[in-house]
Scaffold this motif. Sequence first.
Motif, PDB file in Angstrom:
ATOM      1  N   PRO A 128      77.335  34.383 -40.793  1.00 40.93           N
ATOM      2  CA  PRO A 128      77.544  34.614 -42.236  1.00 40.93           C
ATOM      3  C   PRO A 128      77.373  36.091 -42.594  1.00 40.93           C
ATOM      4  O   PRO A 128      76.314  36.527 -43.041  1.00 40.93           O
ATOM      5  CB  PRO A 128      76.460  33.750 -42.878  1.00 40.93           C
ATOM      6  N   LEU A 129      78.418  36.892 -42.431  1.00 43.69           N
ATOM      7  CA  LEU A 129      78.299  38.337 -42.614  1.00 43.69           C
ATOM      8  C   LEU A 129      77.956  38.714 -44.052  1.00 43.69           C
ATOM      9  O   LEU A 129      77.229  39.680 -44.282  1.00 43.69           O
ATOM     10  CB  LEU A 129      79.587  39.022 -42.170  1.00 43.69           C
ATOM     11  N   ASP A 130      78.478  37.958 -45.037  1.00 39.18           N
ATOM     12  CA  ASP A 130      78.144  38.263 -46.434  1.00 39.18           C
ATOM     13  C   ASP A 130      76.649  38.096 -46.671  1.00 39.18           C
ATOM     14  O   ASP A 130      76.010  38.929 -47.330  1.00 39.18           O
ATOM     15  CB  ASP A 130      78.937  37.359 -47.383  1.00 39.18           C
ATOM     16  N   GLU A 131      76.086  37.014 -46.140  1.00 40.02           N
ATOM     17  CA  GLU A 131      74.656  36.788 -46.304  1.00 40.02           C
ATOM     18  C   GLU A 131      73.844  37.819 -45.526  1.00 40.02           C
ATOM     19  O   GLU A 131      72.816  38.303 -46.002  1.00 40.02           O
ATOM     20  CB  GLU A 131      74.298  35.370 -45.853  1.00 40.02           C
ATOM     21  N   LEU A 132      74.309  38.154 -44.317  1.00 37.54           N
ATOM     22  CA  LEU A 132      73.586  39.140 -43.515  1.00 37.54           C
ATOM     23  C   LEU A 132      73.489  40.480 -44.225  1.00 37.54           C
ATOM     24  O   LEU A 132      72.523  41.218 -44.032  1.00 37.54           O
ATOM     25  CB  LEU A 132      74.272  39.321 -42.158  1.00 37.54           C
ATOM     26  N   ARG A 133      74.477  40.791 -45.024  1.00 35.32           N
ATOM     27  CA  ARG A 133      74.441  42.049 -45.786  1.00 35.32           C
ATOM     28  C   ARG A 133      73.206  42.101 -46.687  1.00 35.32           C
ATOM     29  O   ARG A 133      72.597  43.164 -46.875  1.00 35.32           O
ATOM     30  CB  ARG A 133      75.720  42.180 -46.615  1.00 35.32           C
ATOM     31  N   ALA A 134      72.803  40.962 -47.240  1.00 37.49           N
ATOM     32  CA  ALA A 134      71.573  40.897 -48.039  1.00 37.49           C
ATOM     33  C   ALA A 134      70.351  40.769 -47.141  1.00 37.49           C
ATOM     34  O   ALA A 134      69.358  41.481 -47.308  1.00 37.49           O
ATOM     35  CB  ALA A 134      71.640  39.730 -49.018  1.00 37.49           C
ATOM     36  N   TRP A 135      70.433  39.863 -46.168  1.00 37.23           N
ATOM     37  CA  TRP A 135      69.264  39.569 -45.336  1.00 37.23           C
ATOM     38  C   TRP A 135      68.790  40.783 -44.558  1.00 37.23           C
ATOM     39  O   TRP A 135      67.593  40.946 -44.324  1.00 37.23           O
ATOM     40  CB  TRP A 135      69.587  38.424 -44.393  1.00 37.23           C
ATOM     41  N   VAL A 136      69.728  41.640 -44.131  1.00 35.67           N
ATOM     42  CA  VAL A 136      69.335  42.795 -43.332  1.00 35.67           C
ATOM     43  C   VAL A 136      68.481  43.762 -44.140  1.00 35.67           C
ATOM     44  O   VAL A 136      67.695  44.530 -43.590  1.00 35.67           O
ATOM     45  CB  VAL A 136      70.586  43.494 -42.746  1.00 35.67           C
ATOM     46  N   GLY A 138      66.321  42.579 -46.234  1.00 40.72           N
ATOM     47  CA  GLY A 138      65.103  41.824 -46.536  1.00 40.72           C
ATOM     48  C   GLY A 138      65.099  41.238 -47.925  1.00 40.72           C
ATOM     49  O   GLY A 138      64.029  41.046 -48.514  1.00 40.72           O
ATOM     50  N   VAL A 139      66.293  40.906 -48.455  1.00 34.84           N
ATOM     51  CA  VAL A 139      66.393  40.318 -49.786  1.00 34.84           C
ATOM     52  C   VAL A 139      67.185  39.018 -49.703  1.00 34.84           C
ATOM     53  O   VAL A 139      67.923  38.767 -48.750  1.00 34.84           O
ATOM     54  CB  VAL A 139      67.054  41.291 -50.794  1.00 34.84           C
ATOM     55  N   ARG A 140      67.038  38.206 -50.738  1.00 33.59           N
ATOM     56  CA  ARG A 140      67.747  36.937 -50.791  1.00 33.59           C
ATOM     57  C   ARG A 140      69.185  37.134 -51.247  1.00 33.59           C
ATOM     58  O   ARG A 140      69.479  37.993 -52.072  1.00 33.59           O
ATOM     59  CB  ARG A 140      67.026  35.988 -51.764  1.00 33.59           C
ATOM     60  N   MET A 141      70.083  36.319 -50.689  1.00 29.72           N
ATOM     61  CA  MET A 141      71.469  36.310 -51.135  1.00 29.72           C
ATOM     62  C   MET A 141      71.534  35.617 -52.494  1.00 29.72           C
ATOM     63  O   MET A 141      71.083  34.472 -52.629  1.00 29.72           O
ATOM     64  CB  MET A 141      72.342  35.552 -50.123  1.00 29.72           C
ATOM     65  N   PRO A 142      72.052  36.292 -53.531  1.00 30.44           N
ATOM     66  CA  PRO A 142      72.114  35.655 -54.849  1.00 30.44           C
ATOM     67  C   PRO A 142      73.023  34.425 -54.834  1.00 30.44           C
ATOM     68  O   PRO A 142      73.982  34.345 -54.067  1.00 30.44           O
ATOM     69  CB  PRO A 142      72.711  36.754 -55.742  1.00 30.44           C
ATOM     70  N   GLY A 143      72.675  33.455 -55.678  1.00 35.56           N
ATOM     71  CA  GLY A 143      73.565  32.331 -55.895  1.00 35.56           C
ATOM     72  C   GLY A 143      73.176  31.046 -55.213  1.00 35.56           C
ATOM     73  O   GLY A 143      73.697  29.986 -55.552  1.00 35.56           O
ATOM     74  N   THR A 144      72.287  31.092 -54.226  1.00 34.84           N
ATOM     75  CA  THR A 144      71.842  29.868 -53.558  1.00 34.84           C
ATOM     76  C   THR A 144      70.320  29.886 -53.444  1.00 34.84           C
ATOM     77  O   THR A 144      69.690  30.939 -53.484  1.00 34.84           O
ATOM     78  CB  THR A 144      72.463  29.733 -52.153  1.00 34.84           C
ATOM     79  N   ASN A 145      69.764  28.687 -53.299  1.00 33.22           N
ATOM     80  CA  ASN A 145      68.316  28.572 -53.214  1.00 33.22           C
ATOM     81  C   ASN A 145      67.802  29.185 -51.914  1.00 33.22           C
ATOM     82  O   ASN A 145      68.465  29.147 -50.882  1.00 33.22           O
ATOM     83  CB  ASN A 145      67.901  27.099 -53.282  1.00 33.22           C
ATOM     84  N   ALA A 146      66.616  29.751 -51.989  1.00 26.48           N
ATOM     85  CA  ALA A 146      65.988  30.358 -50.823  1.00 26.48           C
ATOM     86  C   ALA A 146      64.498  30.085 -50.873  1.00 26.48           C
ATOM     87  O   ALA A 146      63.896  29.984 -51.944  1.00 26.48           O
ATOM     88  CB  ALA A 146      66.250  31.860 -50.790  1.00 26.48           C
ATOM     89  N   GLU A 147      63.900  29.975 -49.687  1.00 32.31           N
ATOM     90  CA  GLU A 147      62.462  29.779 -49.570  1.00 32.31           C
ATOM     91  C   GLU A 147      61.876  30.944 -48.791  1.00 32.31           C
ATOM     92  O   GLU A 147      62.378  31.307 -47.727  1.00 32.31           O
ATOM     93  CB  GLU A 147      62.157  28.461 -48.849  1.00 32.31           C
ATOM     94  N   LEU A 148      60.824  31.528 -49.325  1.00 31.48           N
ATOM     95  CA  LEU A 148      60.204  32.701 -48.716  1.00 31.48           C
ATOM     96  C   LEU A 148      58.791  32.397 -48.248  1.00 31.48           C
ATOM     97  O   LEU A 148      58.053  31.655 -48.900  1.00 31.48           O
ATOM     98  CB  LEU A 148      60.142  33.851 -49.727  1.00 31.48           C
TER      99      LEU A 148
END
Length: 202
Positions: A128-136, A138-148
Amino acid sequence: MKSSFRFLAALAPLLLAACAPQQLVRNKGDAASLAQQVAREQQLANANHWTLQGRISITNGKDGGPGSLTWTQDGDHYEFTFRTPIIGKSFRLTGGPDNALLEGLDGGPLQGPNAEALMRHALGWDVPLDELRAWVLGVRMPGTNAELSFGNDKLPSLLQQDGWAISYPVWDNARQPPLPTKVFAEKPPYSVKLMISTWTIQ
């Protein structure tokens, strides 16, 4: 290209073992940790122009391999250069929201509507390259639920989102806001392990 990565697959476990994360502290976020993360995400919300360099290993459980990576993000446009020193080849992935070009393949370059679809077609990788752009970052990808979960430094140690588990064993605390220098993303059978040596953010 697939044959090249099959050759490298035998070497991948060596790198993965060397880069296996230590046992991480994973605390459920208290108010202070969550507030600090929200502040980090606000600071990095407009971080759309950056370059990172480091080592990467990607596997789909069968094929994969290690190499060096240079990732340049320029707004919605990106350029990935992946080098495999063992066989002396380089692969380059460039594009934007509506197109992607993968160069360095034995059969010549391939073009497609987006990078994820192109990698899935060419390599059988579902990354998921779009998500990796956020994850790299260290932030959550906007628009979907996330657990930290957080470490004792109140920085994320584990981010779970869209079925992926992203571990952050090491952070560069000298930066403000801090940035991760190791990012391990897993969704069996897929695994992406990134060891970042340099960050350049405009």
